[in-house]
Design an enzyme around this catalytic site. Structure first.
Site, PDB file in Angstrom:
ATOM      1  N   CYS A   1      16.060  14.469  25.565  1.00 28.89           N
ATOM      2  CA  CYS A   1      16.377  15.448  24.680  1.00 28.89           C
ATOM      3  C   CYS A   1      16.018  16.849  25.163  1.00 28.89           C
ATOM      4  O   CYS A   1      14.668  17.017  25.430  1.00 28.89           O
ATOM      5  CB  CYS A   1      15.905  15.428  23.365  1.00 28.89           C
ATOM      6  SG  CYS A   1      16.540  13.711  22.455  1.00 28.89           S
TER       7      CYS A   1
ATOM      8  N   CYS B   1      25.029   9.326  25.742  1.00 26.43           N
ATOM      9  CA  CYS B   1      24.691  10.653  24.919  1.00 26.43           C
ATOM     10  C   CYS B   1      25.639  11.636  25.737  1.00 26.43           C
ATOM     11  O   CYS B   1      25.581  11.521  26.959  1.00 26.43           O
ATOM     12  CB  CYS B   1      23.092  10.889  25.277  1.00 26.43           C
ATOM     13  SG  CYS B   1      22.802  12.594  24.509  1.00 26.43           S
TER      14      CYS B   1
ATOM     15  N   CYS C   1      14.989  24.264  23.284  1.00 29.52           N
ATOM     16  CA  CYS C   1      15.984  23.543  23.815  1.00 29.52           C
ATOM     17  C   CYS C   1      16.221  24.231  24.940  1.00 29.52           C
ATOM     18  O   CYS C   1      16.928  25.319  25.269  1.00 29.52           O
ATOM     19  CB  CYS C   1      17.258  23.404  22.836  1.00 29.52           C
ATOM     20  SG  CYS C   1      18.591  22.416  23.800  1.00 29.52           S
TER      21      CYS C   1
ATOM     22  N   GLU D   1      25.984  16.768  31.684  1.00 27.06           N
ATOM     23  CA  GLU D   1      25.377  15.806  31.818  1.00 27.06           C
ATOM     24  C   GLU D   1      25.842  14.783  30.903  1.00 27.06           C
ATOM     25  O   GLU D   1      25.997  15.028  29.679  1.00 27.06           O
ATOM     26  CB  GLU D   1      23.864  16.062  31.647  1.00 27.06           C
ATOM     27  CG  GLU D   1      23.641  16.937  33.021  1.00 27.06           C
ATOM     28  CD  GLU D   1      22.137  17.465  33.058  1.00 27.06           C
ATOM     29  OE1 GLU D   1      21.628  17.977  34.341  1.00 27.06           O
ATOM     30  OE2 GLU D   1      21.385  17.558  32.079  1.00 27.06           O
TER      31      GLU D   1
ATOM     32  N   CYS E   1      18.243  27.737  20.505  1.00 25.10           N
ATOM     33  CA  CYS E   1      17.255  27.145  19.949  1.00 25.10           C
ATOM     34  C   CYS E   1      15.970  27.424  20.580  1.00 25.10           C
ATOM     35  O   CYS E   1      16.093  26.920  21.856  1.00 25.10           O
ATOM     36  CB  CYS E   1      17.467  25.806  19.353  1.00 25.10           C
ATOM     37  SG  CYS E   1      18.731  25.670  18.145  1.00 25.10           S
TER      38      CYS E   1
ATOM     39  N   CYS F   1      25.169  25.944  25.796  1.00 20.19           N
ATOM     40  CA  CYS F   1      25.181  26.239  24.263  1.00 20.19           C
ATOM     41  C   CYS F   1      24.888  27.596  23.758  1.00 20.19           C
ATOM     42  O   CYS F   1      24.368  28.173  24.685  1.00 20.19           O
ATOM     43  CB  CYS F   1      24.185  25.303  23.838  1.00 20.19           C
ATOM     44  SG  CYS F   1      24.227  25.264  21.900  1.00 20.19           S
TER      45      CYS F   1
HETATM   46  N1  SAH Z   1      23.543  20.999  19.123  1.00 18.05           N
HETATM   47  C1  SAH Z   1      23.149  19.745  18.621  1.00 18.05           C
HETATM   48  C2  SAH Z   1      23.173  18.558  19.653  1.00 18.05           C
HETATM   49  C3  SAH Z   1      22.334  18.655  20.904  1.00 18.05           C
HETATM   50  S1  SAH Z   1      20.571  18.497  21.018  1.00 18.05           S
HETATM   51  C4  SAH Z   1      22.032  19.577  17.792  1.00 18.05           C
HETATM   52  O1  SAH Z   1      21.364  20.705  17.599  1.00 18.05           O
HETATM   53  O2  SAH Z   1      21.852  18.759  17.002  1.00 18.05           O
HETATM   54  C5  SAH Z   1      20.228  16.846  20.158  1.00 18.05           C
HETATM   55  C6  SAH Z   1      18.849  16.858  19.847  1.00 18.05           C
HETATM   56  O3  SAH Z   1      17.901  17.046  20.627  1.00 18.05           O
HETATM   57  C7  SAH Z   1      18.789  17.823  18.566  1.00 18.05           C
HETATM   58  O4  SAH Z   1      18.091  17.447  17.438  1.00 18.05           O
HETATM   59  C8  SAH Z   1      17.725  18.635  19.478  1.00 18.05           C
HETATM   60  O5  SAH Z   1      17.362  19.609  18.334  1.00 18.05           O
HETATM   61  C9  SAH Z   1      16.803  17.922  20.158  1.00 18.05           C
HETATM   62  N2  SAH Z   1      16.188  18.645  21.109  1.00 18.05           N
HETATM   63  C10 SAH Z   1      16.612  19.736  21.880  1.00 18.05           C
HETATM   64  N3  SAH Z   1      15.790  20.009  22.810  1.00 18.05           N
HETATM   65  C11 SAH Z   1      14.678  19.278  22.601  1.00 18.05           C
HETATM   66  C12 SAH Z   1      13.428  19.328  23.221  1.00 18.05           C
HETATM   67  N4  SAH Z   1      12.930  19.979  24.117  1.00 18.05           N
HETATM   68  N5  SAH Z   1      12.560  18.187  22.929  1.00 18.05           N
HETATM   69  C13 SAH Z   1      12.909  17.254  21.842  1.00 18.05           C
HETATM   70  N6  SAH Z   1      14.062  17.251  21.401  1.00 18.05           N
HETATM   71  C14 SAH Z   1      14.951  18.397  21.613  1.00 18.05           C
END
Ligand code: SAH
Length: 375
Positions: free
Chosen positions: A352, A119, A133, A106, A130, A126
């Site tokens: 995000c 973006c 996410c 995406e 985490c 991934c």
């Molecule tokens: N892997 C990288 C980039 C991808 S995520 C990283 O971790 O930075 C981009 C941003 O969105 C990151 O800060 C991530 O922590 C945040 N993010 C992921 N899932 C989210 C969610 N459900 N709600 C809000 N932010 C989220």
């Protein structure tokens, strides 16, 4: 060296050809050297392919006919194609882009008054898992090639031009699916092209890589690329970060923070952008805010608080608005520039952590582990 050898050293398309779109200045120069061509052809090729977005080799009239004929036999310029395209009520546009291999990623365009941010994804899925996410929940499939990463910028630019509404990409963030520093080898050439004056010519301040903080790769990034750096911190101490961002067990805060300071000291950037997702009752107390202040004291920082975007099956809730405001206020009073991210594109799952794409063939996870460790 024969043209076949030149092709074999690089990632190939399904047709066994080189996608020139994925080669930065150095990449093109090494291809040219192998083909016995002059290095300055690299500049001409980048101007045709990226500045003018012309892929038809016959149109590249300042290149010798023989050279164009050779390129025709070894190369093929392909872009990912949208299989899904939606626009949110707030103007955010999301494309699901099909890759050659049958997977999809995406790409999201976020318009604001004074800029348009794209973006971009760096991996299919991934590996980092985490807990908050949704991309992590899909598992890891594979790294994107450099051509597939820069291809997202090409695709979005063309789609926005076709709209005829004057919207364009002024900023790029590597905050889509995937962990960009786990795909170092392809992310660096793609971002080089974004900031290259003979390619996309974006300022280094307008191209931001967001990472969970793979420490060795952060040191390498300072050597190879000077784009702006955002780090997903999310917790002010190791026990909590171990839980929310599991890679912290491998690269704890006492290693991560010096690696970030080293990045600021060795690149033109004046600060690190810290991302901190606000999880109700998990990392949003006043005590957490004070811990964050002592952790970042002395580190040139801007802090971006991200309201958590829920997704089906997520174990977390977003912190209430007043607690986010209080958290921000405490950080601001301690002198940290702190912003609260406005959630965009939520109605089209473009926010995000809502990017899931289509992670096909996940049974191959084990087979791909060498690639995912490419940091
Ligand atoms: N892997 C990288 C980039 C991808 S995520 C990283 O971790 O930075 C981009 C941003 O969105 C990151 O800060 C991530 O922590 C945040 N993010 C992921 N899932 C989210 C969610 N459900 N709600 C809000 N932010 C989220």
């Amino acid at each position: 060296m024969s043209s076949t050898a030149a092709v074999e050293a690089r990632p190939l398309t399904a047709a066994g050809r080189v996608n020139l779109l994925g080669l930065d200045e150095a990449g093109l120069q090494s291809l040219l050297a192998e083909l016995g061509e002059k290095p300055f052809r690299s500049k001409q090729l980048r101007q045709w392919l990226h500045q003018r977005q012309v892929f038809d080799l016959d149109a590249m009239t300042d290149l010798a006919k023989g050279f164009r004929a050779t390129l025709k036999t070894i190369s093929e310029q392909t872009l990912p194609q949208a299989i899904f395209d939606r626009e949110s009520s707030d103007g955010t546009r999301k494309w699901l882009l099909a890759l050659e291999s049958g997977q999809a990623v995406e790409t999201v365009y976020i318009p604001e008054r004074d800029r348009g941010t794209l973006c971009v994804s760096s991996q299919v899925g991934c590996a980092l898992d985490c807990g908050f996410c949704s991309t992590g929940k899909q598992g890891f499939n594979r790294n994107l090639t450099a051509a597939e990463i820069i291809g997202q910028l090409h695709y979005a630019t063309q789609a926005l031009e076709a709209e005829g509404r004057g919207r364009r990409v002024t900023n790029v963030v590597l905050m889509g699916m995937g962990e960009p520093l786990a795909n170092f080898r392809n992310v660096v050439p793609a971002t080089n092209l974004m900031v290259d004056p003979y390619a996309w010519g974006l300022s280094r301040r307008r191209v931001t890589l967001s990472t969970v903080g793979l420490v060795p790769a952060l040191y390498r990034l300072a050597e190879h690329s000077h784009i702006s750096l955002a780090v997903s911190l999310h917790a002010p101490n190791d026990p909590l970060r171990d839980e929310i961002v599991p890679i912290n067990r491998k690269y704890p805060l006492r290693e991560l923070i010096p690696a970030c300071e080293h990045y600021v000291d060795n690149t033109p950037h004046r600060c690190i952008y810290w991302e901190y997702v606000m999880l109700d009752g998990v990392n949003d107390s006043q005590k957490n805010a004070r811990e964050l202040i002592s952790l970042l004291r002395g580190v040139p920082s801007k802090i971006n608080l991200i309201p958590f975007n829920p997704f089906p099956g997520s174990a977390y809730r977003c912190s209430p608005r007043d607690r986010i405001l209080r958290f921000a206020e405490t950080l601001q009073q301690a002198g940290f520039i702190t912003t609260i991210r406005r959630t965009r594109g939520q109605d089209i799952d473009g926010a995000c952590g809502q990017l899931v794409g289509q992670v096909i063939n996940r049974r191959n996870r084990g087979k791909q582990s060498a690639e995912k460790a490419d940091s």
